[in-house]
Design a protein around this motif. Sequence first.
Motif, PDB file in Angstrom:
ATOM      1  N   PRO A   1       0.820  -1.218   0.000  1.00  0.00           N
ATOM      2  CA  PRO A   1       0.000   0.000   0.000  1.00  0.00           C
ATOM      3  C   PRO A   1       0.852   1.266   0.000  1.00  0.00           C
ATOM      4  CG  PRO A   1       0.067  -0.964   2.191  1.00  0.00           C
ATOM      5  CD  PRO A   1       0.769  -1.930   1.285  1.00  0.00           C
ATOM      6  N   ALA A   2       0.322   2.314  -0.625  1.00  0.00           N
ATOM      7  CA  ALA A   2       0.981   3.621  -0.573  1.00  0.00           C
ATOM      8  C   ALA A   2       0.758   4.226   0.802  1.00  0.00           C
ATOM      9  CB  ALA A   2       0.413   4.526  -1.657  1.00  0.00           C
ATOM     10  N   LEU A   3       1.767   4.905   1.320  1.00  0.00           N
ATOM     11  CA  LEU A   3       1.644   5.524   2.633  1.00  0.00           C
ATOM     12  C   LEU A   3       0.962   6.880   2.562  1.00  0.00           C
ATOM     13  CD1 LEU A   3       5.017   4.636   4.379  1.00  0.00           C
ATOM     14  CD2 LEU A   3       2.792   3.580   4.662  1.00  0.00           C
ATOM     15  N   GLY A   4       1.065   7.540   1.412  1.00  0.00           N
ATOM     16  CA  GLY A   4       0.409   8.832   1.260  1.00  0.00           C
ATOM     17  C   GLY A   4       1.156   9.957   1.940  1.00  0.00           C
ATOM     18  N   LYS A   5       0.506  11.105   2.009  1.00  0.00           N
ATOM     19  CA  LYS A   5       1.139  12.323   2.527  1.00  0.00           C
ATOM     20  C   LYS A   5       1.208  12.360   4.044  1.00  0.00           C
ATOM     21  CE  LYS A   5      -0.333  14.994  -1.489  1.00  0.00           C
ATOM     22  NZ  LYS A   5      -1.120  16.158  -1.976  1.00  0.00           N
ATOM     23  N   THR A   6       0.603  11.364   4.693  1.00  0.00           N
ATOM     24  CA  THR A   6       0.619  11.353   6.158  1.00  0.00           C
ATOM     25  C   THR A   6       1.950  10.856   6.713  1.00  0.00           C
ATOM     26  OG1 THR A   6      -0.335   9.135   6.183  1.00  0.00           O
ATOM     27  CG2 THR A   6      -1.861  10.998   6.268  1.00  0.00           C
ATOM     28  N   TRP A   7       2.788  10.250   5.858  1.00  0.00           N
ATOM     29  CA  TRP A   7       4.066   9.713   6.327  1.00  0.00           C
ATOM     30  C   TRP A   7       5.133  10.799   6.243  1.00  0.00           C
ATOM     31  CZ3 TRP A   7       5.907   5.907   9.076  1.00  0.00           C
ATOM     32  CH2 TRP A   7       7.268   5.620   9.033  1.00  0.00           C
ATOM     33  N   HIS A   8       5.691  11.181   7.378  1.00  0.00           N
ATOM     34  CA  HIS A   8       6.703  12.238   7.411  1.00  0.00           C
ATOM     35  C   HIS A   8       7.927  11.803   8.207  1.00  0.00           C
ATOM     36  CE1 HIS A   8       3.818  15.032   5.664  1.00  0.00           C
ATOM     37  NE2 HIS A   8       2.949  14.688   6.603  1.00  0.00           N
TER      38      HIS A   8
ATOM     39  N   LEU B   1      13.627  -9.864 -19.825  1.00  0.00           N
ATOM     40  CA  LEU B   1      14.236 -10.680 -18.778  1.00  0.00           C
ATOM     41  C   LEU B   1      14.165 -12.164 -19.130  1.00  0.00           C
ATOM     42  CD1 LEU B   1      12.848  -8.857 -15.615  1.00  0.00           C
ATOM     43  CD2 LEU B   1      15.262  -9.007 -16.270  1.00  0.00           C
ATOM     44  N   ARG B   2      13.023 -12.581 -19.659  1.00  0.00           N
ATOM     45  CA  ARG B   2      12.856 -14.001 -19.984  1.00  0.00           C
ATOM     46  C   ARG B   2      13.817 -14.451 -21.085  1.00  0.00           C
ATOM     47  NH1 ARG B   2       6.627 -13.672 -19.176  1.00  0.00           N
ATOM     48  NH2 ARG B   2       6.382 -14.816 -17.218  1.00  0.00           N
ATOM     49  N   ARG B   3      14.171 -13.555 -21.978  1.00  0.00           N
ATOM     50  CA  ARG B   3      15.122 -13.926 -23.030  1.00  0.00           C
ATOM     51  C   ARG B   3      16.476 -14.297 -22.439  1.00  0.00           C
ATOM     52  NH1 ARG B   3      12.460  -9.922 -26.300  1.00  0.00           N
ATOM     53  NH2 ARG B   3      13.936  -8.308 -25.640  1.00  0.00           N
ATOM     54  N   GLY B   4      16.762 -13.788 -21.255  1.00  0.00           N
ATOM     55  CA  GLY B   4      18.002 -14.137 -20.576  1.00  0.00           C
ATOM     56  C   GLY B   4      17.897 -15.395 -19.747  1.00  0.00           C
ATOM     57  N   ARG B   5      16.745 -16.091 -19.841  1.00  0.00           N
ATOM     58  CA  ARG B   5      16.518 -17.351 -19.126  1.00  0.00           C
ATOM     59  C   ARG B   5      16.717 -17.202 -17.611  1.00  0.00           C
ATOM     60  NH1 ARG B   5      16.098 -21.399 -22.878  1.00  0.00           N
ATOM     61  NH2 ARG B   5      16.919 -20.953 -24.943  1.00  0.00           N
ATOM     62  N   VAL B   6      16.181 -16.124 -17.064  1.00  0.00           N
ATOM     63  CA  VAL B   6      16.307 -15.902 -15.629  1.00  0.00           C
ATOM     64  C   VAL B   6      15.110 -16.504 -14.905  1.00  0.00           C
ATOM     65  CG1 VAL B   6      17.540 -13.767 -16.094  1.00  0.00           C
ATOM     66  CG2 VAL B   6      15.092 -13.684 -15.618  1.00  0.00           C
ATOM     67  N   VAL B   7      15.226 -16.652 -13.599  1.00  0.00           N
ATOM     68  CA  VAL B   7      14.145 -17.168 -12.772  1.00  0.00           C
ATOM     69  C   VAL B   7      13.353 -15.986 -12.224  1.00  0.00           C
ATOM     70  CG1 VAL B   7      13.542 -18.508 -10.735  1.00  0.00           C
ATOM     71  CG2 VAL B   7      15.508 -19.183 -12.132  1.00  0.00           C
ATOM     72  N   LEU B   8      12.116 -15.834 -12.661  1.00  0.00           N
ATOM     73  CA  LEU B   8      11.253 -14.741 -12.211  1.00  0.00           C
ATOM     74  C   LEU B   8      10.416 -15.219 -11.034  1.00  0.00           C
ATOM     75  CD1 LEU B   8      10.337 -13.498 -15.753  1.00  0.00           C
ATOM     76  CD2 LEU B   8      11.312 -12.040 -13.976  1.00  0.00           C
ATOM     77  N   ALA B   9      10.728 -14.707  -9.845  1.00  0.00           N
ATOM     78  CA  ALA B   9       9.997 -15.119  -8.641  1.00  0.00           C
ATOM     79  C   ALA B   9       8.563 -14.627  -8.673  1.00  0.00           C
ATOM     80  CB  ALA B   9      10.706 -14.595  -7.398  1.00  0.00           C
ATOM     81  N   GLY B  10       8.344 -13.435  -9.243  1.00  0.00           N
ATOM     82  CA  GLY B  10       6.979 -12.911  -9.324  1.00  0.00           C
ATOM     83  C   GLY B  10       6.965 -11.408  -9.368  1.00  0.00           C
ATOM     84  N   GLY B  11       5.741 -10.866  -9.446  1.00  0.00           N
ATOM     85  CA  GLY B  11       5.562  -9.427  -9.536  1.00  0.00           C
ATOM     86  C   GLY B  11       4.987  -8.847  -8.260  1.00  0.00           C
ATOM     87  N   VAL B  12       5.402  -7.623  -7.955  1.00  0.00           N
ATOM     88  CA  VAL B  12       4.929  -6.904  -6.764  1.00  0.00           C
ATOM     89  C   VAL B  12       4.228  -5.635  -7.219  1.00  0.00           C
ATOM     90  CG1 VAL B  12       5.597  -5.741  -4.635  1.00  0.00           C
ATOM     91  CG2 VAL B  12       6.835  -7.783  -5.366  1.00  0.00           C
ATOM     92  N   LEU B  13       2.974  -5.469  -6.839  1.00  0.00           N
ATOM     93  CA  LEU B  13       2.246  -4.244  -7.132  1.00  0.00           C
ATOM     94  C   LEU B  13       2.526  -3.257  -6.011  1.00  0.00           C
ATOM     95  CD1 LEU B  13       0.298  -3.136  -9.288  1.00  0.00           C
ATOM     96  CD2 LEU B  13      -1.579  -3.743  -7.755  1.00  0.00           C
ATOM     97  N   ASN B  14       3.160  -2.151  -6.339  1.00  0.00           N
ATOM     98  CA  ASN B  14       3.666  -1.220  -5.333  1.00  0.00           C
ATOM     99  C   ASN B  14       2.914   0.103  -5.378  1.00  0.00           C
ATOM    100  OD1 ASN B  14       5.496  -0.516  -3.270  1.00  0.00           O
ATOM    101  ND2 ASN B  14       6.783   0.591  -4.728  1.00  0.00           N
ATOM    102  N   ARG B  15       2.908   0.791  -4.232  1.00  0.00           N
ATOM    103  CA  ARG B  15       2.291   2.117  -4.102  1.00  0.00           C
ATOM    104  C   ARG B  15       0.809   2.088  -4.478  1.00  0.00           C
ATOM    105  NH1 ARG B  15       7.191   5.737  -6.746  1.00  0.00           N
ATOM    106  NH2 ARG B  15       8.638   5.532  -4.992  1.00  0.00           N
ATOM    107  N   VAL B  16       0.112   1.151  -3.910  1.00  0.00           N
ATOM    108  CA  VAL B  16      -1.308   0.968  -4.204  1.00  0.00           C
ATOM    109  C   VAL B  16      -2.140   1.944  -3.372  1.00  0.00           C
ATOM    110  CG1 VAL B  16      -3.222  -0.659  -4.142  1.00  0.00           C
ATOM    111  CG2 VAL B  16      -0.929  -1.455  -4.758  1.00  0.00           C
ATOM    112  N   GLN B  17      -2.972   2.745  -4.034  1.00  0.00           N
ATOM    113  CA  GLN B  17      -3.852   3.701  -3.360  1.00  0.00           C
ATOM    114  C   GLN B  17      -5.126   2.970  -2.935  1.00  0.00           C
ATOM    115  OE1 GLN B  17      -3.065   6.762  -2.637  1.00  0.00           O
ATOM    116  NE2 GLN B  17      -1.215   7.065  -3.883  1.00  0.00           N
ATOM    117  N   ILE B  18      -5.041   2.284  -1.805  1.00  0.00           N
ATOM    118  CA  ILE B  18      -6.138   1.428  -1.369  1.00  0.00           C
ATOM    119  C   ILE B  18      -7.383   2.224  -1.007  1.00  0.00           C
ATOM    120  CG2 ILE B  18      -6.860  -0.203   0.408  1.00  0.00           C
ATOM    121  CD1 ILE B  18      -3.949  -1.164   0.448  1.00  0.00           C
ATOM    122  N   GLU B  19      -7.223   3.306  -0.276  1.00  0.00           N
ATOM    123  CA  GLU B  19      -8.373   4.084   0.163  1.00  0.00           C
ATOM    124  C   GLU B  19      -9.067   4.753  -1.017  1.00  0.00           C
ATOM    125  OE1 GLU B  19      -9.606   4.159   3.127  1.00  0.00           O
ATOM    126  OE2 GLU B  19      -8.062   2.860   3.955  1.00  0.00           O
ATOM    127  N   ARG B  20      -8.308   5.198  -1.994  1.00  0.00           N
ATOM    128  CA  ARG B  20      -8.888   5.930  -3.120  1.00  0.00           C
ATOM    129  C   ARG B  20      -9.614   5.012  -4.091  1.00  0.00           C
ATOM    130  NH1 ARG B  20      -4.807   9.601  -6.365  1.00  0.00           N
ATOM    131  NH2 ARG B  20      -4.416   7.705  -7.547  1.00  0.00           N
TER     132      ARG B  20
END
Length: 260
Positions: free
Chosen positions: A22-29, A220-239
């Motif tokens: 989740p995004a912390l928003g403007k309340t995080w200082h 990345l896949r063309r380099g035959r790497v191991v992709l653990a997965g994706g992370v969705l970051n800075r999610v505006q949950i309240e909005r």
Amino acid sequence: SRIKTPEEIETHLGLPAIGLIPALGKTWHNGEPLLSSGVPPNFAEAFRALRTNVLFSSPEKGCRVIVVTSSGPREGKTIVASNLAIGFAHLGQRVLLADGDLRRPRVHEVIGQEQEPGLSNAIVGDAKASDAVHLTDVSGLWVLTAGRVPPNAAELLGSQRFKELLASIRNQFDWVIIDSPPVMAVTDPNILASLADGVVFVVGAEMTSYRIARRAVEQLRRGRVVLAGGVLNRVQIERHGYYYSQYYRREYTEYYVAAE
């Protein structure tokens, strides 16, 4: 056309969704949003969930090297890498957070360390590896900053000296978390990913288009790497409660607070 939900990471990128931050928003200082600096409970719990998913995606014994990258800049990969490293250190593991972004390094700013000596200094022999690795205020966490910004970052990361340095580091730590440059900007992430045990791909919520993110993953896949997965970051949950209600409800937040 921009990625908003974990399902879209799975559908459009073909990656398992292993985290939603989740995004912390403007309340995080309170400076950088690190697990060691009193972040809100739901933010900390999100990184614990990510840590668990990364742990189970890398079942092999011995040191595990994880590269954290993204399609482009400003998607939050450095904060994700730093908190993932802190999370493993909180488990009692010996962890090294390394700044592999030799072009625009930021780990030293986030963790609060000097930029030099660091990784580039150790690769070229300007400093010993032992002098470039620093213990942080977090128990069990060391940091290897980027060092001096070199004119030939890709050549340094692709050198035999870097491979030898990484092999030596593997013998000293349980986890090595490497903050990498964005995939679409330079070739460095592909070099780092080819030497790692897994790649965590960070997607800024409502920032990254399907097309750009898909191209980055394909590269990345063309380099035959191991992709653990994706992370969705800075999610505006309240909005955008409609999109994320199945992941975060008000009663969940109260549960995190009670647990704390």
